[in-house]
Enzyme design. Structure first.
Site, PDB file in Angstrom:
ATOM      1  N   HIS A  24      68.145  77.499   9.908  1.00 39.05           N
ATOM      2  CA  HIS A  24      68.472  78.624  10.987  1.00 39.05           C
ATOM      3  C   HIS A  24      69.225  79.828  10.452  1.00 39.05           C
ATOM      4  O   HIS A  24      70.648  79.423  10.424  1.00 39.05           O
ATOM      5  CB  HIS A  24      69.161  77.881  12.281  1.00 39.05           C
ATOM      6  CG  HIS A  24      69.482  78.735  13.372  1.00 39.05           C
ATOM      7  ND1 HIS A  24      69.382  78.104  14.558  1.00 39.05           N
ATOM      8  CD2 HIS A  24      69.849  79.762  13.510  1.00 39.05           C
ATOM      9  CE1 HIS A  24      69.713  79.038  15.475  1.00 39.05           C
ATOM     10  NE2 HIS A  24      69.964  80.357  14.800  1.00 39.05           N
ATOM     11  N   ASP A  28      67.813  89.599  10.448  1.00 34.84           N
ATOM     12  CA  ASP A  28      68.676  90.794  10.831  1.00 34.84           C
ATOM     13  C   ASP A  28      70.094  90.352  10.949  1.00 34.84           C
ATOM     14  O   ASP A  28      70.831  91.288  11.305  1.00 34.84           O
ATOM     15  CB  ASP A  28      68.187  91.611  12.114  1.00 34.84           C
ATOM     16  CG  ASP A  28      68.065  90.355  13.283  1.00 34.84           C
ATOM     17  OD1 ASP A  28      67.812  89.237  12.868  1.00 34.84           O
ATOM     18  OD2 ASP A  28      67.999  90.792  14.490  1.00 34.84           O
ATOM     19  N   GLY A 187      68.807  85.045  21.658  1.00 37.77           N
ATOM     20  CA  GLY A 187      69.436  86.264  22.645  1.00 37.77           C
ATOM     21  C   GLY A 187      70.001  85.490  23.667  1.00 37.77           C
ATOM     22  O   GLY A 187      70.318  84.396  23.474  1.00 37.77           O
ATOM     23  N   HIS A 214      66.840  78.575  20.680  1.00 37.85           N
ATOM     24  CA  HIS A 214      68.052  78.503  20.861  1.00 37.85           C
ATOM     25  C   HIS A 214      68.629  78.166  22.226  1.00 37.85           C
ATOM     26  O   HIS A 214      68.214  78.433  23.080  1.00 37.85           O
ATOM     27  CB  HIS A 214      68.548  80.156  20.866  1.00 37.85           C
ATOM     28  CG  HIS A 214      68.574  80.596  19.327  1.00 37.85           C
ATOM     29  ND1 HIS A 214      67.719  81.128  18.624  1.00 37.85           N
ATOM     30  CD2 HIS A 214      69.741  80.926  18.677  1.00 37.85           C
ATOM     31  CE1 HIS A 214      68.236  81.549  17.659  1.00 37.85           C
ATOM     32  NE2 HIS A 214      69.309  81.446  17.752  1.00 37.85           N
ATOM     33  N   GLU A 217      74.074  76.642  22.859  1.00 34.91           N
ATOM     34  CA  GLU A 217      75.047  77.252  22.293  1.00 34.91           C
ATOM     35  C   GLU A 217      76.183  77.851  23.148  1.00 34.91           C
ATOM     36  O   GLU A 217      77.250  77.448  23.408  1.00 34.91           O
ATOM     37  CB  GLU A 217      74.430  78.491  21.752  1.00 34.91           C
ATOM     38  CG  GLU A 217      75.416  79.350  20.805  1.00 34.91           C
ATOM     39  CD  GLU A 217      74.572  80.542  20.377  1.00 34.91           C
ATOM     40  OE1 GLU A 217      73.537  80.945  20.580  1.00 34.91           O
ATOM     41  OE2 GLU A 217      74.928  81.187  18.980  1.00 34.91           O
ATOM     42  N   ASP A 306      73.253  80.652  10.459  1.00 32.72           N
ATOM     43  CA  ASP A 306      73.008  81.624  11.588  1.00 32.72           C
ATOM     44  C   ASP A 306      72.752  83.030  11.105  1.00 32.72           C
ATOM     45  O   ASP A 306      71.955  83.592  10.911  1.00 32.72           O
ATOM     46  CB  ASP A 306      73.898  81.433  12.647  1.00 32.72           C
ATOM     47  CG  ASP A 306      73.422  81.696  13.906  1.00 32.72           C
ATOM     48  OD1 ASP A 306      72.321  81.846  14.132  1.00 32.72           O
ATOM     49  OD2 ASP A 306      74.141  81.762  15.004  1.00 32.72           O
TER      50      ASP A 306
HETATM   51  O1  LIG Z   1      73.437  82.729  17.687  1.00 33.96           O
HETATM   52  C1  LIG Z   1      72.676  83.257  18.238  1.00 33.96           C
HETATM   53  N1  LIG Z   1      72.384  82.862  19.414  1.00 33.96           N
HETATM   54  C2  LIG Z   1      71.246  83.704  20.273  1.00 33.96           C
HETATM   55  N2  LIG Z   1      70.644  84.832  19.729  1.00 33.96           N
HETATM   56  C3  LIG Z   1      71.016  84.962  18.288  1.00 33.96           C
HETATM   57  C4  LIG Z   1      71.962  84.335  17.646  1.00 33.96           C
HETATM   58  N3  LIG Z   1      72.062  84.943  16.647  1.00 33.96           N
HETATM   59  C5  LIG Z   1      71.044  86.171  16.558  1.00 33.96           C
HETATM   60  N4  LIG Z   1      70.548  86.098  17.741  1.00 33.96           N
HETATM   61  C6  LIG Z   1      69.522  87.164  18.076  1.00 33.96           C
HETATM   62  O2  LIG Z   1      68.393  87.014  17.440  1.00 33.96           O
HETATM   63  C7  LIG Z   1      67.701  88.168  17.184  1.00 33.96           C
HETATM   64  C8  LIG Z   1      66.695  87.642  16.073  1.00 33.96           C
HETATM   65  O3  LIG Z   1      66.846  87.479  15.163  1.00 33.96           O
HETATM   66  C9  LIG Z   1      68.813  89.107  16.679  1.00 33.96           C
HETATM   67  O4  LIG Z   1      68.596  90.296  16.706  1.00 33.96           O
HETATM   68  C10 LIG Z   1      69.942  88.475  17.837  1.00 33.96           C
HETATM   69  O5  LIG Z   1      69.701  89.142  18.960  1.00 33.96           O
HETATM   70 ZN   LIG Z   2      70.570  81.775  15.854  1.00 34.68          ZN
END
Ligand SMILES: O=c1[nH]cnc2c1ncn2[C@@H]1O[C@H](CO)[C@@H](O)[C@H]1O
Ligand SMILES: [Zn+2]
Length: 390
Positions: A24, A28, A187, A214, A217, A306
């Site tokens: 995970h 970006d 997201g 996801h 969380e 992450d």
């Molecule tokens: O921990 C998280 N929880 C939910 N969404 C996330 C997390 N980290 C990143 N992103 C989302 O996933 C997109 C694609 O990589 C990122 O642009 C961010 O908006």
């Molecule tokens: Zn994530």
């Protein structure tokens, strides 16, 4: 006095050298700050909060992401996505990602990103995927030249607030065996249940493809329950809130609810990301992070980064926190790593070979190092002095 095999609490250097598996990690969310500044100049992006000094930009990301809320944490991605809109930028970022992970001792990684967030300068979804794949291959090659080994697979993410999940799922299926190993949704969690994207998950199941979601969380058990029982997720991105279905009595007796039992019985992989959880408020401290209990209860727990940039972390960094907090040994590290490798989306024979030929020999080598240690005369023992009750 008898001499005993020391319980090997790894040194920072051993943690870095230990073979690690990462399931995970957001593409970006892992850019080098200096690369962001250079790319912003190249593409004329003027929105960076700090456009001169890479160190200050690095701190800005960490501090801004350290907000206690997932929504605010996610706002920082607008800057990284802004500089990832051209083919060259995507190739570069992906290559550096693979290079950085390999330098940190990661031997296998599944790195995710949302293709729909990289279309602003006119790339097609296919061009985005091909650029990132090319970058990963380039990074693997550079790692090989530096004497390291890493394999990187891509996970294609659909954004849960948007309505392109089926399209992205089809994209993931089209590029299967061509560098893409699965699908994900990410997201803001609250208000965006995964069941909104059922068509995408049902499509992938009909195609015998793999996906993680996801869930659990920022939002608790209902989100995990939906991800598993309505959507059929193979793994849980985070899943850390499963702790809400586990009761620990004062006398230490543990009682699992139905959902927590299901997750443990079915060996559902939890992609735990401790540092990220501290920033978004899903956990208060490393010591209180549910990973300690989940590991003791033998859930299929894995350790993940992450977002390396937003959390100022790496796989070694995450393990260091856990070693410092829970006095984890090399055996614990190996357990998490084997769990992760078992849960990867590549074929079974490849996972098995990775475990038996790469992961276990790597840990065996580290665990035997004390035998050949040449202590300076009179030096006090350093690592490996933990008592066996730890
Ligand atoms: O921990 C998280 N929880 C939910 N969404 C996330 C997390 N980290 C990143 N992103 C989302 O996933 C997109 C694609 O990589 C990122 O642009 C961010 O908006
Ligand atoms: Zn994530």
């Amino acid at each position: 006095m008898t001499s005993e095999t020391p319980l090997t609490i790894p040194t920072p250097e051993q943690i870095r050298r230990a073979p690690k598996v990462l399931l995970h990690d957001h593409l970006d969310g892992g850019l080098r700050p200096a690369t962001i500044i250079e790319l912003a100049r190249e593409v004329g992006y003027e929105g960076l909060p700090e456009s001169e000094d890479a160190e200050r930009l690095d701190s800005w990301f960490r501090e801004s992401a350290d907000s206690g809320s997932l929504e605010r944490y996610l706002e920082t991605f607008s800057h990284t996505c802004a500089v990832m809109q051209t083919r060259d930028a995507l190739v570069r970022v992906a290559a550096e990602c693979a290079e950085d992970l390999a330098a940190d001792g990661v031997v296998y990684a599944e790195v995710r990103y949302a293709p729909e967030q990289h279309l602003e300068a006119g790339l097609t979804l296919e061009q985005v995927v091909e650029a990132v794949n090319e970058g990963f291959r380039e990074g693997e090659r550079r790692a090989r030249e530096a004497g390291r080994r890493i394999r990187v697979g891509a996970l294609l993410t659909a954004m849960r607030h948007a309505a392109r999940a089926l399209e992205i799922a089809e994209l993931a299926n089209r590029y299967r065996d061509l560098g893409v190993v699965g699908f994900d949704i990410a997201g803001a969690e609250a208000g965006h249940p995964p069941t909104r994207h059922l068509d995408a998950f049902e499509y992938l199941k009909r195609e015998n493809n793999h996906f993680t979601i996801h869930a659990g969380e920022a939002f608790g058990l209902p989100s995990i329950w939906q991800a598993l029982q309505w959507c059929g997720a193979d793994r849980l991105g985070h899943g850390v809130r499963i702790i809400d279905d586990i009761q620990v009595a004062d006398d230490g007796q543990v009682k699992l609810g139905r959902l927590a039992s299901y997750v443990r019985d079915k060996r559902v992989p939890l992609e735990l990301c401790p540092s990220s959880n501290l920033q978004t408020g899903a956990a208060a401290s490393y010591a209180e992070h549910p990973i300690g209990l989940l590991r003791r209860l033998h859930f299929r727990a894995t350790v993940n980064t992450d977002n390396r940039l937003m959390s100022g972390t790496s796989m070694s960094g995450e393990f260091q926190h856990l070693v410092d907090t829970f006095r984890y040994t090399l055996d614990d590290m190996q357990w998490f790593t084997v769990n992760a490798m078992k849960s990867a989306f590549i074929p079974f024979d490849e996972r098995l070979a990775m475990i038996n030929e790469v992961v276990k020999p790597g840990y065996a080598k580290l665990k035997s190092e004390w035998l050949f240690h040449d202590p300076a005369p009179g030096a006090a023992p350093t690592s490996g002095s933990a008592d066996s009750a730890g």
